[in-house]
Write a protein that holds these residues in place. Structure first.
Motif, PDB file in Angstrom:
ATOM      1  N   LEU A  20       0.846  -1.180   0.028  1.00 45.42           N
ATOM      2  CA  LEU A  20       0.001  -0.061  -0.215  1.00 45.42           C
ATOM      3  C   LEU A  20       0.804   1.125   0.186  1.00 45.42           C
ATOM      4  CD1 LEU A  20      -2.713  -0.909   2.789  1.00 45.42           C
ATOM      5  CD2 LEU A  20      -2.629  -1.376   0.292  1.00 45.42           C
ATOM      6  N   SER A  21       0.448   2.180  -0.619  1.00 46.37           N
ATOM      7  CA  SER A  21       1.268   3.712  -0.659  1.00 46.37           C
ATOM      8  C   SER A  21       0.070   4.476  -0.163  1.00 46.37           C
ATOM      9  CB  SER A  21       1.771   3.972  -2.007  1.00 46.37           C
ATOM     10  OG  SER A  21       0.682   4.057  -2.995  1.00 46.37           O
ATOM     11  N   CYS A  22       0.737   5.781   0.535  1.00 50.31           N
ATOM     12  CA  CYS A  22      -0.159   6.845   0.764  1.00 50.31           C
ATOM     13  C   CYS A  22       0.744   8.220   0.443  1.00 50.31           C
ATOM     14  CB  CYS A  22      -0.253   6.976   2.476  1.00 50.31           C
ATOM     15  SG  CYS A  22      -1.033   8.303   3.311  1.00 50.31           S
ATOM     16  N   THR A  23       0.263   8.925  -0.327  1.00 48.29           N
ATOM     17  CA  THR A  23       0.430  10.211  -0.937  1.00 48.29           C
ATOM     18  C   THR A  23       0.175  11.306  -0.201  1.00 48.29           C
ATOM     19  OG1 THR A  23       1.110   8.734  -2.987  1.00 48.29           O
ATOM     20  CG2 THR A  23       1.385  11.399  -2.979  1.00 48.29           C
ATOM     21  N   VAL A  48      -2.302  -0.141  12.990  1.00 43.46           N
ATOM     22  CA  VAL A  48      -1.375  -1.258  12.135  1.00 43.46           C
ATOM     23  C   VAL A  48       0.133  -0.879  12.337  1.00 43.46           C
ATOM     24  CG1 VAL A  48      -0.819  -2.248  10.058  1.00 43.46           C
ATOM     25  CG2 VAL A  48      -3.302  -1.762  10.486  1.00 43.46           C
ATOM     26  N   ALA A  49       0.729   0.355  12.145  1.00 46.28           N
ATOM     27  CA  ALA A  49       1.908   0.947  12.342  1.00 46.28           C
ATOM     28  C   ALA A  49       1.969   2.243  12.180  1.00 46.28           C
ATOM     29  CB  ALA A  49       2.737   0.074  11.128  1.00 46.28           C
ATOM     30  N   GLY A  50       3.165   2.771  12.884  1.00 42.74           N
ATOM     31  CA  GLY A  50       3.468   4.164  12.837  1.00 42.74           C
ATOM     32  C   GLY A  50       4.783   4.369  12.440  1.00 42.74           C
ATOM     33  N   ILE A  51       5.095   5.641  11.760  1.00 43.84           N
ATOM     34  CA  ILE A  51       6.511   6.004  11.624  1.00 43.84           C
ATOM     35  C   ILE A  51       6.577   7.441  11.812  1.00 43.84           C
ATOM     36  CG2 ILE A  51       5.982   6.313   9.274  1.00 43.84           C
ATOM     37  CD1 ILE A  51       8.632   5.138   8.289  1.00 43.84           C
ATOM     38  N   ARG A  52       7.789   7.890  12.174  1.00 38.96           N
ATOM     39  CA  ARG A  52       8.286   9.216  12.324  1.00 38.96           C
ATOM     40  C   ARG A  52       9.540   9.430  11.434  1.00 38.96           C
ATOM     41  NH1 ARG A  52       6.264  12.367  16.120  1.00 38.96           N
ATOM     42  NH2 ARG A  52       5.295  11.578  18.200  1.00 38.96           N
ATOM     43  N   THR A  53       9.995  10.778  11.502  1.00 35.59           N
ATOM     44  CA  THR A  53      11.056  10.976  10.607  1.00 35.59           C
ATOM     45  C   THR A  53      12.307  10.143  10.942  1.00 35.59           C
ATOM     46  OG1 THR A  53      10.606  13.262  10.775  1.00 35.59           O
ATOM     47  CG2 THR A  53      12.677  12.977  10.155  1.00 35.59           C
ATOM     48  N   VAL A  54      12.586   9.664  11.871  1.00 39.30           N
ATOM     49  CA  VAL A  54      13.557   8.712  12.470  1.00 39.30           C
ATOM     50  C   VAL A  54      13.316   7.291  11.951  1.00 39.30           C
ATOM     51  CG1 VAL A  54      14.239  10.006  14.322  1.00 39.30           C
ATOM     52  CG2 VAL A  54      12.758   7.997  14.782  1.00 39.30           C
ATOM     53  N   GLY A  55      12.141   6.949  11.442  1.00 38.70           N
ATOM     54  CA  GLY A  55      11.738   5.702  10.880  1.00 38.70           C
ATOM     55  C   GLY A  55      10.672   5.166  11.889  1.00 38.70           C
ATOM     56  N   PRO A  56      10.465   3.814  11.695  1.00 40.03           N
ATOM     57  CA  PRO A  56       9.107   3.119  12.164  1.00 40.03           C
ATOM     58  C   PRO A  56       9.419   3.483  13.728  1.00 40.03           C
ATOM     59  CG  PRO A  56      10.035   1.738  10.602  1.00 40.03           C
ATOM     60  CD  PRO A  56      11.142   2.854  10.616  1.00 40.03           C
ATOM     61  N   ILE A  57       8.115   3.548  14.335  1.00 35.99           N
ATOM     62  CA  ILE A  57       7.945   3.544  15.899  1.00 35.99           C
ATOM     63  C   ILE A  57       7.329   2.473  16.466  1.00 35.99           C
ATOM     64  CG2 ILE A  57       8.815   5.953  15.952  1.00 35.99           C
ATOM     65  CD1 ILE A  57       5.698   6.712  16.373  1.00 35.99           C
ATOM     66  N   GLY A  58       6.274   1.657  15.564  1.00 34.03           N
ATOM     67  CA  GLY A  58       5.709   0.580  16.262  1.00 34.03           C
ATOM     68  C   GLY A  58       4.995  -0.334  15.324  1.00 34.03           C
ATOM     69  N   TYR A  59       4.525  -1.515  15.777  1.00 31.09           N
ATOM     70  CA  TYR A  59       3.566  -2.264  14.707  1.00 31.09           C
ATOM     71  C   TYR A  59       2.690  -2.901  16.005  1.00 31.09           C
ATOM     72  CZ  TYR A  59       7.134  -1.910  11.019  1.00 31.09           C
ATOM     73  OH  TYR A  59       7.728  -1.485   9.939  1.00 31.09           O
ATOM     74  N   ALA A  60       1.359  -3.202  15.461  1.00 31.70           N
ATOM     75  CA  ALA A  60       0.530  -3.903  16.169  1.00 31.70           C
ATOM     76  C   ALA A  60       1.069  -5.591  16.207  1.00 31.70           C
ATOM     77  CB  ALA A  60      -0.789  -4.033  15.382  1.00 31.70           C
ATOM     78  N   ASP A  61       0.692  -6.043  17.335  1.00 28.29           N
ATOM     79  CA  ASP A  61       1.437  -7.288  17.629  1.00 28.29           C
ATOM     80  C   ASP A  61       0.963  -8.304  16.293  1.00 28.29           C
ATOM     81  OD1 ASP A  61       1.017  -7.510  21.051  1.00 28.29           O
ATOM     82  OD2 ASP A  61       2.664  -6.681  19.891  1.00 28.29           O
ATOM     83  N   THR A  68       5.616  -4.332   7.052  1.00 27.97           N
ATOM     84  CA  THR A  68       6.949  -3.209   7.158  1.00 27.97           C
ATOM     85  C   THR A  68       6.327  -1.672   6.830  1.00 27.97           C
ATOM     86  OG1 THR A  68       8.410  -4.790   6.571  1.00 27.97           O
ATOM     87  CG2 THR A  68       9.116  -2.592   6.357  1.00 27.97           C
ATOM     88  N   ILE A  69       6.488  -0.736   7.452  1.00 27.80           N
ATOM     89  CA  ILE A  69       6.273   0.580   7.312  1.00 27.80           C
ATOM     90  C   ILE A  69       7.268   1.341   6.684  1.00 27.80           C
ATOM     91  CG2 ILE A  69       6.283   1.407   9.615  1.00 27.80           C
ATOM     92  CD1 ILE A  69       3.930   3.501   8.806  1.00 27.80           C
ATOM     93  N   SER A  70       7.396   2.090   5.858  1.00 27.43           N
ATOM     94  CA  SER A  70       8.565   2.948   5.300  1.00 27.43           C
ATOM     95  C   SER A  70       8.032   4.231   4.687  1.00 27.43           C
ATOM     96  CB  SER A  70       9.325   2.278   4.414  1.00 27.43           C
ATOM     97  OG  SER A  70       8.631   1.885   3.283  1.00 27.43           O
ATOM     98  N   GLN A  71       8.924   5.069   4.385  1.00 31.42           N
ATOM     99  CA  GLN A  71       8.927   6.353   4.125  1.00 31.42           C
ATOM    100  C   GLN A  71       9.798   6.928   2.955  1.00 31.42           C
ATOM    101  OE1 GLN A  71       8.138   8.952   7.405  1.00 31.42           O
ATOM    102  NE2 GLN A  71      10.402   8.446   8.014  1.00 31.42           N
ATOM    103  N   ASP A  72       9.713   7.792   2.192  1.00 27.56           N
ATOM    104  CA  ASP A  72      10.654   8.507   1.079  1.00 27.56           C
ATOM    105  C   ASP A  72      11.267   9.499   2.074  1.00 27.56           C
ATOM    106  OD1 ASP A  72       8.713  10.609  -1.067  1.00 27.56           O
ATOM    107  OD2 ASP A  72       8.536  10.294   1.181  1.00 27.56           O
ATOM    108  N   ASP A  73      12.439  10.064   1.638  1.00 26.11           N
ATOM    109  CA  ASP A  73      13.095  11.068   2.378  1.00 26.11           C
ATOM    110  C   ASP A  73      12.320  12.366   2.442  1.00 26.11           C
ATOM    111  OD1 ASP A  73      16.354  10.096   0.975  1.00 26.11           O
ATOM    112  OD2 ASP A  73      15.188   9.541   2.734  1.00 26.11           O
ATOM    113  N   LEU A  80       3.101   0.667   3.011  1.00 26.17           N
ATOM    114  CA  LEU A  80       2.896  -0.457   3.950  1.00 26.17           C
ATOM    115  C   LEU A  80       2.887  -1.962   3.311  1.00 26.17           C
ATOM    116  CD1 LEU A  80       2.188  -1.032   6.894  1.00 26.17           C
ATOM    117  CD2 LEU A  80      -0.080  -1.459   6.161  1.00 26.17           C
ATOM    118  N   GLN A  81       4.130  -2.386   3.451  1.00 33.28           N
ATOM    119  CA  GLN A  81       4.415  -3.460   2.723  1.00 33.28           C
ATOM    120  C   GLN A  81       3.743  -4.665   3.797  1.00 33.28           C
ATOM    121  OE1 GLN A  81       5.633  -4.289  -0.183  1.00 33.28           O
ATOM    122  NE2 GLN A  81       5.401  -6.675   0.352  1.00 33.28           N
ATOM    123  N   MET A  82       2.918  -5.646   2.879  1.00 32.86           N
ATOM    124  CA  MET A  82       2.405  -6.641   3.571  1.00 32.86           C
ATOM    125  C   MET A  82       2.466  -8.035   3.041  1.00 32.86           C
ATOM    126  SD  MET A  82      -1.311  -4.584   4.438  1.00 32.86           S
ATOM    127  CE  MET A  82      -1.814  -4.656   2.471  1.00 32.86           C
TER     128      MET A  82
END
Length: 124
Positions: A20-23, A48-61, A68-73, A80-82
């Motif tokens: 999934l992508s979110c723009t 499901v998951a959260g991300i800050r500038t520093v990177g992923p900060i959490g996932y649901a168990d 995997t949650i990720s973002q561009d620079d 969200l890679q599932m």
């Protein structure tokens, strides 16, 4: 005002993968947390998951080790890679942005902006 648009949902068999992508309509402030949430039929929306500038900060168990949650620079797109999807992952998936405190990425009430959602269906 920020607009979020999700894409990439669809149907897949159990064990398969979707991305999934979110723009965002504009640059996301470095202090803002981006999150993915989902709502299955008859159930409450859950983080499901959260991300800050520093990177992923959490996932649901329930998705740890599979999603995997990720973002561009530029923080204009969040993915969200599932992987190893299961029927219980069937839901409408939402992207959200907000000023979340204490890294409580799962608190949906702290998210101000939401996408329209994208359907993910996993068949057994």
């Amino acid at each position: 005002h920020v607009q979020l648009v999700e894409s990439g949902g669809g149907s897949v068999q159990a064990g398969g993968s979707l991305s999934l992508s979110c723009t965002a309509s504009k640059f996301i402030d470095a202090r803002v947390c981006m999150g993915w949430f989902r709502q299955a039929p008859g159930k409450e929306r859950e983080g499901v998951a959260g991300i800050r500038t520093v990177g992923p900060i959490g996932y649901a168990d329930s998705v740890k080790g599979r999603f995997t949650i990720s973002q561009d620079d530029a923080r204009e797109t969040v993915w969200l890679q599932m992987d190893r999807l299961q029927p219980d992952d069937t839901a409408v998936y939402y992207c959200a942005a907000g000023f979340v405190y204490n890294d409580a990425w799962f608190r949906e009430e702290d998210y101000r902006y939401w996408g329209q959602g994208t359907q993910v269906t996993v068949s057994s």
